[in-house]
Design an enzyme around this catalytic site. Structure first.
Site, PDB file in Angstrom:
ATOM      1  N   LYS A   1      73.590  59.284  -6.008  1.00  0.00           N
ATOM      2  CA  LYS A   1      73.412  59.838  -4.664  1.00  0.00           C
ATOM      3  C   LYS A   1      72.028  59.463  -4.124  1.00  0.00           C
ATOM      4  CE  LYS A   1      76.559  63.104  -6.420  1.00  0.00           C
ATOM      5  NZ  LYS A   1      77.760  62.494  -5.920  1.00  0.00           N
TER       6      LYS A   1
ATOM      7  N   TRP B   1      81.514  71.852  -9.034  1.00  0.00           N
ATOM      8  CA  TRP B   1      80.894  71.164 -10.171  1.00  0.00           C
ATOM      9  C   TRP B   1      80.442  72.155 -11.232  1.00  0.00           C
ATOM     10  CZ3 TRP B   1      82.361  66.522 -10.805  1.00  0.00           C
ATOM     11  CH2 TRP B   1      82.672  65.737  -9.686  1.00  0.00           C
TER      12      TRP B   1
ATOM     13  N   ASP C   1      72.165  71.145 -13.146  1.00  0.00           N
ATOM     14  CA  ASP C   1      72.764  69.903 -12.663  1.00  0.00           C
ATOM     15  C   ASP C   1      72.207  69.684 -11.257  1.00  0.00           C
ATOM     16  OD1 ASP C   1      74.328  67.912 -11.588  1.00  0.00           O
ATOM     17  OD2 ASP C   1      76.242  68.996 -11.804  1.00  0.00           O
TER      18      ASP C   1
END
Ligand code: PMP
Length: 361
Positions: free
Chosen positions: A197, A103, A173
């Site tokens: 999540k 990511w 992030d």
């Protein structure tokens, strides 16, 4: 009711049962309103209370200081890969990216479209198995910001402590470990996280940003891509994901009732430890991440062969343990064990691992 199974999906992921039950009760009509959250105006008093509830819940849980804004945006964490550099990476300047997994690489790719993005460290060589130490970071004290990924969902590596970045704004992030443990928000200038999540459904992205950053934003950005738009309009410039924000408000309430993020952290560590102990107990399973970089949200490991990994995932699914196949880019097994996954699910996985080894070892 259909029986719920053990859901190890990386996201969208398991949500707390009491939250789903409350949402189910509210589905045909919020109490005293006679309409569901999906059917009312985002400018109504009822929705105002819901979005304020979501914000105040998150502020309490994370201890977000007064001089930080809380925004509920759209476009996923992926859009933040672009918005961060568009707003803060100015011509002539540069930003530092610390890459600990897939990511982070994606975030870097978007930053490079906006300007000069330097790699302050990358753990790619070792296959993204660990978090770098402070002495491994090539940081530029003049950088516009330093970006990192607090938990790499695919590789299962997680920062345990923030790096030393001096006066440079730290931006992160935190999509896959937000709300799993307390974070010192004041060490960050900006934190963003997709909800799907630990916070709610997909389609809403939380952004926590320090007020003084607003001064750095250049004029001329597209309205929707300028953080100032969302601050000035309290996330209601356009129609937000009202349903997603409503679920976040319920999840926050659930977490507060459970005792907040310290209590949640203890539970998460205990759950993760059970699986890591099962991995470490034998040569049959090999953990992907180095011990001190192991994620408490995404536990990644390998079996002796890809064939056995396929068999493991398929047989686990057949036994009601779903979502264990590793990300298509790295293979192996990944158990995502977010806040809402009950301890019983982890115990069932550990029992399955022991049984599988006995039969296939
Ligand atoms: N960052 C991390 C750490 C992620 O785990 C994900 C999604 N799995 C993303 C970014 C991308 O999020 P989205 O799909 O919400 O754009």
């Amino acid at each position: 009711m259909t029986e719920r199974i053990h859901n190890f999906s990386a996201g969208p992921a398991v949500l707390p049962l009491p939250v789903l039950e409350e949402a189910q009760r509210d589905m045909l009509g919020l109490s005293g309103v006679g309409m569901s959250v999906m059917e009312i105006s985002h400018r109504s008093k009822t929705f105002d209370e819901i979005i304020n509830g979501a914000e105040s819940g998150l502020r309490k849980l994370l201890g977000i200081p007064e001089n930080y804004h809380v925004l509920f945006l759209q476009g996923g964490a992926s859009l933040q890969f672009s918005m961060v550099p568009m707003n803060f990476l100015r011509p002539g300047g540069s930003a530092d990216y610390i890459i600990t997994g897939s990511w982070g690489k994606k975030a870097l790719k978007e930053a490079k479209r906006a300007g000069v993005a330097n790699v302050a460290a990358t753990m790619a060589d070792g296959g993204f198995t660990r978090i770098p130490g402070n002495d491994e970071l090539k940081l530029d004290p003049k950088a516009a910001y330093v970006h990192l990924t607090t938990n790499e969902t695919i590789e299962g590596v997680e920062w345990k402590l923030e790096p030393e970045v001096g006066e440079v704004p730290l931006m992160a992030d935190a999509s896959s470990d937000i709300l799993s443990h307390p974070i010192p928000v004041d060490k960050y200038a900006l934190v963003y996280a997709g909800a799907q999540k630990n916070m709610g459904p997909s389609g809403v992205t939380l952004v926590i940003m320090r007020d003084d950053l607003l001064k750095r934003i250049p004029d001329g950005l597209h309205t929707m891509l300028d953080y100032r738009t969302h601050v000035e309009n309290k996330s209601l410039y356009n129609t937000p994901n009202t349903w997603g924000i409503y679920i976040i408000s319920l999840v926050s309430k659930w977490l507060l009732e459970k005792g907040g993020l310290e209590a949640m952290h203890r539970e998460n560590e205990a759950k993760a430890q059970l699986i890591y102990d099962a991995i470490d107990a034998t040569e049959y399973y090999r953990g992907h991440a180095d011990t001190d970089s192991r994620s408490i949200m995404n536990v990644t490991f390998r079996l002796p062969s890809e064939e056995l990994e396929k068999k493991f995932a398929a047989e686990a699914t057949a036994e009601g343990l779903d979502g264990l196949k590793g990300h298509r880019s790295v293979g192996g097994i990944r158990a995502s064990i977010y806040n809402a996954l009950p301890l019983a699910a982890v115990e069932a996985l550990v029992a399955f691992m022991k049984e599988f080894k006995k039969k296939n070892g």
